[in-house]
Design a protein around this motif. Structure first.
Motif, PDB file in Angstrom:
ATOM      1  N   ALA A 141      -1.522  -7.575  40.306  1.00 40.47           N
ATOM      2  CA  ALA A 141      -1.879  -6.567  41.311  1.00 40.47           C
ATOM      3  C   ALA A 141      -2.551  -5.367  40.664  1.00 40.47           C
ATOM      4  O   ALA A 141      -2.405  -5.134  39.455  1.00 40.47           O
ATOM      5  CB  ALA A 141      -0.615  -6.108  42.053  1.00 40.47           C
ATOM      6  N   ILE A 142      -3.284  -4.633  41.497  1.00 41.76           N
ATOM      7  CA  ILE A 142      -3.863  -3.347  41.084  1.00 41.76           C
ATOM      8  C   ILE A 142      -3.258  -2.278  41.992  1.00 41.76           C
ATOM      9  O   ILE A 142      -3.179  -2.470  43.218  1.00 41.76           O
ATOM     10  CB  ILE A 142      -5.408  -3.335  41.226  1.00 41.76           C
ATOM     11  N   GLY A 168      -8.556 -12.631  42.633  1.00 40.16           N
ATOM     12  CA  GLY A 168      -7.351 -13.080  43.335  1.00 40.16           C
ATOM     13  C   GLY A 168      -6.147 -12.171  43.122  1.00 40.16           C
ATOM     14  O   GLY A 168      -5.014 -12.636  42.986  1.00 40.16           O
ATOM     15  N   LEU A 169      -6.377 -10.860  43.087  1.00 41.32           N
ATOM     16  CA  LEU A 169      -5.279  -9.907  42.853  1.00 41.32           C
ATOM     17  C   LEU A 169      -4.920  -9.164  44.140  1.00 41.32           C
ATOM     18  O   LEU A 169      -5.759  -8.991  45.024  1.00 41.32           O
ATOM     19  CB  LEU A 169      -5.691  -8.885  41.786  1.00 41.32           C
ATOM     20  N   VAL A 189       5.348  -9.700  43.050  1.00 41.48           N
ATOM     21  CA  VAL A 189       5.325  -9.217  41.659  1.00 41.48           C
ATOM     22  C   VAL A 189       6.736  -9.307  41.063  1.00 41.48           C
ATOM     23  O   VAL A 189       7.708  -8.908  41.708  1.00 41.48           O
ATOM     24  CB  VAL A 189       4.815  -7.753  41.610  1.00 41.48           C
ATOM     25  N   GLY A 190       6.829  -9.833  39.871  1.00 42.00           N
ATOM     26  CA  GLY A 190       8.147  -9.967  39.228  1.00 42.00           C
ATOM     27  C   GLY A 190       8.006 -10.080  37.720  1.00 42.00           C
ATOM     28  O   GLY A 190       6.926  -9.834  37.168  1.00 42.00           O
ATOM     29  N   PRO A 191       9.083 -10.449  37.053  1.00 39.41           N
ATOM     30  CA  PRO A 191       9.069 -10.557  35.595  1.00 39.41           C
ATOM     31  C   PRO A 191       7.942 -11.473  35.105  1.00 39.41           C
ATOM     32  O   PRO A 191       7.677 -12.512  35.710  1.00 39.41           O
ATOM     33  CB  PRO A 191      10.446 -11.157  35.278  1.00 39.41           C
ATOM     34  N   GLY A 192       7.291 -11.026  34.044  1.00 32.59           N
ATOM     35  CA  GLY A 192       6.180 -11.811  33.486  1.00 32.59           C
ATOM     36  C   GLY A 192       4.828 -11.391  34.043  1.00 32.59           C
ATOM     37  O   GLY A 192       3.789 -11.736  33.481  1.00 32.59           O
ATOM     38  N   ASP A 193       4.847 -10.645  35.151  1.00 36.02           N
ATOM     39  CA  ASP A 193       3.575 -10.197  35.753  1.00 36.02           C
ATOM     40  C   ASP A 193       3.148  -8.849  35.192  1.00 36.02           C
ATOM     41  O   ASP A 193       3.976  -8.068  34.704  1.00 36.02           O
ATOM     42  CB  ASP A 193       3.725 -10.048  37.274  1.00 36.02           C
ATOM     43  N   ALA A 203      -8.805  -4.702  31.482  1.00 36.58           N
ATOM     44  CA  ALA A 203      -7.336  -4.681  31.472  1.00 36.58           C
ATOM     45  C   ALA A 203      -6.731  -5.936  32.113  1.00 36.58           C
ATOM     46  O   ALA A 203      -5.521  -6.139  32.075  1.00 36.58           O
ATOM     47  CB  ALA A 203      -6.847  -3.440  32.207  1.00 36.58           C
ATOM     48  N   ILE A 204      -7.597  -6.767  32.713  1.00 40.22           N
ATOM     49  CA  ILE A 204      -7.080  -7.956  33.410  1.00 40.22           C
ATOM     50  C   ILE A 204      -6.758  -9.069  32.400  1.00 40.22           C
ATOM     51  O   ILE A 204      -7.522  -9.320  31.478  1.00 40.22           O
ATOM     52  CB  ILE A 204      -8.106  -8.443  34.467  1.00 40.22           C
ATOM     53  N   THR A 205      -5.588  -9.690  32.581  1.00 34.11           N
ATOM     54  CA  THR A 205      -5.192 -10.847  31.761  1.00 34.11           C
ATOM     55  C   THR A 205      -4.739 -11.943  32.727  1.00 34.11           C
ATOM     56  O   THR A 205      -4.638 -11.696  33.937  1.00 34.11           O
ATOM     57  CB  THR A 205      -4.003 -10.505  30.821  1.00 34.11           C
TER      58      THR A 205
END
Ligand SMILES: Cc1ncc(COP(=O)(O)O)c(C=O)c1O
Length: 373
Positions: free
Chosen positions: A130-131, A154-155, A76-80, A123-125
């Motif tokens: 991740a959840i 695929g999260l 997980v990082g910027p943009g996610d 809420a998914i885009t």
């Protein structure tokens, strides 16, 4: 009415019950001088992984660090975007920001106080990575539908198990349900260190290896920094103390559950909503939280009777001033907002006595009746 005071928590009572073991463990660390990581921390990692039923556990300096590094290990990082709930301790949301990602919030189910799986899809885009469900108060979130959505989309699933040591979901242990799970060993937790502490549990050896590096400056060997890491190492003292306390955890959990069932019996007719153990859950009652529209009034009336209570949490994350820029306004999460106004946590800890439980129950019953009249 007796004059016995009932504290919200009594860490000293717990220490006195295990003093000889704790003192020996502390003294062992002073002798060995393994102050940071070391043998006791490694042993604790093995024992806590076994306790949770995972292949790996990486010990850290806090639950917040655990969330941060679990998110980084998951890529997980910027943009996610990471989906979590606003009705939680603020660290669940803050850690997503630490990773450079955007917290996307979904409402809770008002009965379990945990993530409402029915709210997730909307809420998914394309940016969702991740959840992050939170096992709030010691009760696991409804994980099967969450895991099903994650598999389908695929999260990654990261459990915030900071309050849920020993809790079970349909017989499976909190900490083993998602891809990664994060625990806090803050002193007041069901398994609490004598200082700060945390851990990530996982069955993914690659994630564990990454987190091991990240907690120690990203080193794959001494003074060779493969990753940009952090100083998130667990202290030797905390590892040694946690090993002692882990041996008592199941017995303490039973004591918490027994206290909760006494409250349930004694408070059945007192006109407040008692916590519900969901059909999927083995609740470990990190806190015993009821709901009442007269929360503030009852809390101060109980205080006047010498009974300490607590509120977890009076303001959901999206309404906290520090997180105003997440872009949510009042009304965005009606269940979380209503719950935040109504929750009240009663004194509950393994050493609480029957007399104390009775005192709380009697006071609450008569105060609730008087305030309704
Ligand atoms: C739900 C939740 N998440 C995360 C944390 C953060 O843990 P720590 O205080 O160990 O950083 C806590 C602890 O207070 C918590 O209750």
């Amino acid at each position: 009415m007796t004059t016995t005071k009932v504290p919200y928590l009594d860490l000293r009572a717990q220490y006195l019950g295990i003093k000889a073991e704790v003192d020996a463990a502390v003294s062992h660390i002073l002798d060995s001088c393994e102050f940071v990581l070391g043998t006791e921390v490694s042993r604790f990692e093995e024992e806590f992984a076994a306790y949770c039923g995972t292949s790996d556990c990486v010990a850290l300096n806090s639950g917040t660090s655990a969330l941060h590094l679990a998110l980084l290990a998951a890529g997980v990082g910027p943009g996610d975007e990471v989906i979590t709930v606003p009705f939680t301790f603020v660290a669940s949301v803050a850690a997503i920001l630490y990773a450079g990602a955007r917290p996307v919030l979904v409402d809770i189910d008002p009965h379990s106080f945990t993530m409402d799986p029915a709210a997730i899809e909307a809420a998914i885009t394309p940016r969702t990575k991740a959840i992050l469900p939170v096992h709030l108060y010691g009760q696991p979130a409804d994980m099967d539908p969450i895991l099903e959505i994650a598999r389908h989309r695929g999260l990654v699933v990261i459990e915030d198990a900071a309050q849920a040591h020993g809790a079970k979901y349909k017989g499976r242990s909190a900490g083993s349900l998602g891809d990664l799970a994060c625990f806090s060993f803050y002193p007041t937790k069901n398994l609490g260190a004598y200082g700060e502490g945390g851990a990530v549990t996982t069955n993914n050896a690659e994630h564990a290896r990454t987190i091991r590096m990240l907690r120690d400056w990203g080193q794959d060997r001494k003074y060779h920094h493969l990753l940009r890491g952090f100083n998130y190492r667990m202290e030797g003292l905390q590892g040694a103390i946690l090993r002692v306390k882990l041996r008592h955890l199941d017995q303490w959990t039973e004591a918490r559950r027994s206290a909760a069932s006494k409250y349930k019996r004694l408070l059945a007719d007192c006109g407040v909503e008692l916590p519900i153990e969901m059909p999927w859950a083995r609740h470990v009652y990190h806190v015993y939280t009821l709901r009442t529209e007269d929360r503030d009034g009852l809390q101060s009336a109980l205080r006047a009777e010498g009974i300490q209570t607590a509120v977890h949490y009076a303001l959901p994350a999206h309404l906290q001033p520090a997180y105003a820029d997440l872009g949510y306004s009042r009304g965005a999460f009606p269940q979380s907002e209503k719950t935040a106004m109504e929750v009240l946590s009663l004194p509950l800890y393994p050493e609480i006595t029957d007399a104390q439980i009775q005192k709380v129950a009697q006071a609450l019953t008569s105060l609730a009746a008087a305030r309704r009249a």
